[in-house]
Write a protein that holds these residues in place. Structure first.
Motif, PDB file in Angstrom:
ATOM      1  N   ARG A   1       0.824  -1.083   0.314  1.00 46.63           N
ATOM      2  CA  ARG A   1       0.119   0.142  -0.069  1.00 46.63           C
ATOM      3  C   ARG A   1       1.063   1.135  -0.335  1.00 46.63           C
ATOM      4  N   LEU A   2       0.546   2.488  -0.756  1.00 47.15           N
ATOM      5  CA  LEU A   2       1.621   3.307  -0.910  1.00 47.15           C
ATOM      6  C   LEU A   2       1.438   4.308   0.362  1.00 47.15           C
ATOM      7  N   HIS A   3       0.774   4.707   0.774  1.00 47.27           N
ATOM      8  CA  HIS A   3       0.872   5.762   2.264  1.00 47.27           C
ATOM      9  C   HIS A   3       1.030   5.529   3.000  1.00 47.27           C
ATOM     10  N   ASP A   4       1.280   4.312   3.402  1.00 44.65           N
ATOM     11  CA  ASP A   4       1.805   3.440   4.694  1.00 44.65           C
ATOM     12  C   ASP A   4       2.692   2.479   4.683  1.00 44.65           C
ATOM     13  N   LYS A   5       3.217   2.614   3.075  1.00 45.67           N
ATOM     14  CA  LYS A   5       4.145   1.530   2.626  1.00 45.67           C
ATOM     15  C   LYS A   5       3.685  -0.296   3.586  1.00 45.67           C
ATOM     16  N   VAL A   6       2.355   0.500   3.897  1.00 50.12           N
ATOM     17  CA  VAL A   6       2.695  -1.507   4.691  1.00 50.12           C
ATOM     18  C   VAL A   6       2.784  -2.203   3.276  1.00 50.12           C
ATOM     19  N   ILE A   7       2.960  -3.825   3.832  1.00 52.82           N
ATOM     20  CA  ILE A   7       3.160  -5.293   3.019  1.00 52.82           C
ATOM     21  C   ILE A   7       1.395  -5.684   2.910  1.00 52.82           C
ATOM     22  N   CYS A   8       0.872  -6.237   1.879  1.00 49.52           N
ATOM     23  CA  CYS A   8      -0.906  -6.102   1.971  1.00 49.52           C
ATOM     24  C   CYS A   8      -0.485  -7.779   1.583  1.00 49.52           C
ATOM     25  N   ALA A   9       0.171  -8.381   0.869  1.00 47.61           N
ATOM     26  CA  ALA A   9       0.115  -9.792   0.882  1.00 47.61           C
ATOM     27  C   ALA A   9       1.249  -9.610   0.421  1.00 47.61           C
ATOM     28  N   LYS A  10       1.923 -11.124  -0.120  1.00 46.46           N
ATOM     29  CA  LYS A  10       3.098 -11.619  -0.609  1.00 46.46           C
ATOM     30  C   LYS A  10       2.881 -12.786  -0.734  1.00 46.46           C
ATOM     31  N   GLY A  11       3.297 -13.194  -2.489  1.00 42.63           N
ATOM     32  CA  GLY A  11       2.811 -14.542  -2.761  1.00 42.63           C
ATOM     33  C   GLY A  11       4.041 -14.623  -4.046  1.00 42.63           C
ATOM     34  N   ARG A  12       3.945 -16.493  -4.225  1.00 40.18           N
ATOM     35  CA  ARG A  12       5.172 -17.094  -5.220  1.00 40.18           C
ATOM     36  C   ARG A  12       4.231 -17.857  -6.167  1.00 40.18           C
ATOM     37  N   GLY A  13       4.357 -17.323  -7.692  1.00 39.97           N
ATOM     38  CA  GLY A  13       4.349 -18.463  -8.528  1.00 39.97           C
ATOM     39  C   GLY A  13       5.630 -19.092  -9.027  1.00 39.97           C
ATOM     40  N   GLU A  14       4.923 -19.824  -9.737  1.00 45.64           N
ATOM     41  CA  GLU A  14       6.310 -21.150 -10.341  1.00 45.64           C
ATOM     42  C   GLU A  14       5.339 -21.925 -11.920  1.00 45.64           C
ATOM     43  N   GLN A  15       6.789 -21.483 -12.794  1.00 44.23           N
ATOM     44  CA  GLN A  15       5.844 -21.894 -14.034  1.00 44.23           C
ATOM     45  C   GLN A  15       6.847 -22.770 -14.577  1.00 44.23           C
ATOM     46  N   VAL A  16       6.633 -23.889 -15.154  1.00 45.58           N
ATOM     47  CA  VAL A  16       7.546 -24.718 -15.699  1.00 45.58           C
ATOM     48  C   VAL A  16       6.975 -24.360 -17.558  1.00 45.58           C
ATOM     49  N   ALA A  17       8.864 -25.251 -18.514  1.00 42.49           N
ATOM     50  CA  ALA A  17       8.277 -25.097 -19.360  1.00 42.49           C
ATOM     51  C   ALA A  17       7.836 -26.304 -19.751  1.00 42.49           C
ATOM     52  N   VAL A  18       6.698 -26.302 -20.927  1.00 42.99           N
ATOM     53  CA  VAL A  18       6.634 -27.224 -21.288  1.00 42.99           C
ATOM     54  C   VAL A  18       6.290 -26.845 -22.972  1.00 42.99           C
ATOM     55  N   LYS A  19       6.942 -27.675 -24.160  1.00 44.61           N
ATOM     56  CA  LYS A  19       6.833 -28.216 -25.082  1.00 44.61           C
ATOM     57  C   LYS A  19       5.486 -28.766 -25.921  1.00 44.61           C
ATOM     58  N   MET A  20       5.186 -27.678 -27.018  1.00 41.31           N
ATOM     59  CA  MET A  20       3.398 -27.649 -27.686  1.00 41.31           C
ATOM     60  C   MET A  20       4.085 -28.968 -29.025  1.00 41.31           C
TER      61      MET A  20
END
Length: 136
Positions: A98-117
Motif C-alpha cells: 500500500r502506497l500511503h503507509d508502505k504496509v505489505i498487504c500481500a505476499k505471493g509466490r508463483g512457479e512456472q514450468v516449460a512445456v513443449k507443444m
C-alpha cells in the motif's frame, strides 16, 4: 531498477471489491500477473512471440499467497515481482505494498514450468533465451 525486479503502481478500482468493500482475494493474482508480465517485458521477453517461434509454453504450476492487510477502493499500491529462479522452473515472488503507509498487504509466490507443444512435454530446463535476461 534491477532486471530481476519490476514494480508497477496501481489503484484499486470499484469492480475489484467484494461485498465487504475490500479487494476480493482472487484479484491479488491479477495484480501479481500485471507485475509478472511487466518483468518479462522489461527483460525483452514476449512470451506469446516466444511460443509462436518455439512452441514453448510456461504454465503456472504452483501459487501461494499470504494475505496480511486489506486494500480498499481507491487506494494506490505497488505490485512488485522479483524473479528468484529460472533454471529448472521460473519462480517469482510478489508483494503488494500500500502506497500511503508502505504496509505489505500481500505476499505471493508463483512457479512456472516449460512445456513443449503440441506434445505437452514437460521440460526440465528453462530455455536459455528466457534464463539469460534474468541472469540465470
Amino acid at each position: 531498477m534491477q532486471s530481476n525486479i519490476y514494480e508497477v503502481q496501481l489503484k484499486v478500482p470499484f469492480h475489484d471489491l467484494d461485498p465487504v468493500q475490500i479487494v476480493w482475494h482472487g484479484n491479488y493474482f491479477k495484480y501479481f500477473d500485471i507485475a509478472r508480465f511487466g518483468l518479462f517485458n522489461q527483460a525483452g521477453i514476449d512470451l506469446y512471440k516466444f511460443y509462436e517461434q518455439t512452441k514453448y509454453l510456461f504454465p503456472i504450476s504452483k501459487t501461494s499467497t499470504k494475505h496480511i492487510a486489506s486494500l480498499r477502493y481507491g487506494e494506490e499500491f505497488i505490485s512488485r515481482a522479483t524473479i528468484v529462479e529460472a533454471r529448472v522452473k521460473i519462480v517469482m515472488d510478489f508483494q503488494i505494498i500500500r502506497l500511503h503507509d508502505k504496509v505489505i498487504c500481500a505476499k505471493g509466490r508463483g512457479e512456472q514450468v516449460a512445456v513443449k507443444m503440441p506434445e505437452m512435454e514437460l521440460m526440465f530446463e528453462i530455455p536459455q533465451e528466457i534464463r539469460e535476461p534474468f541472469g540465470f
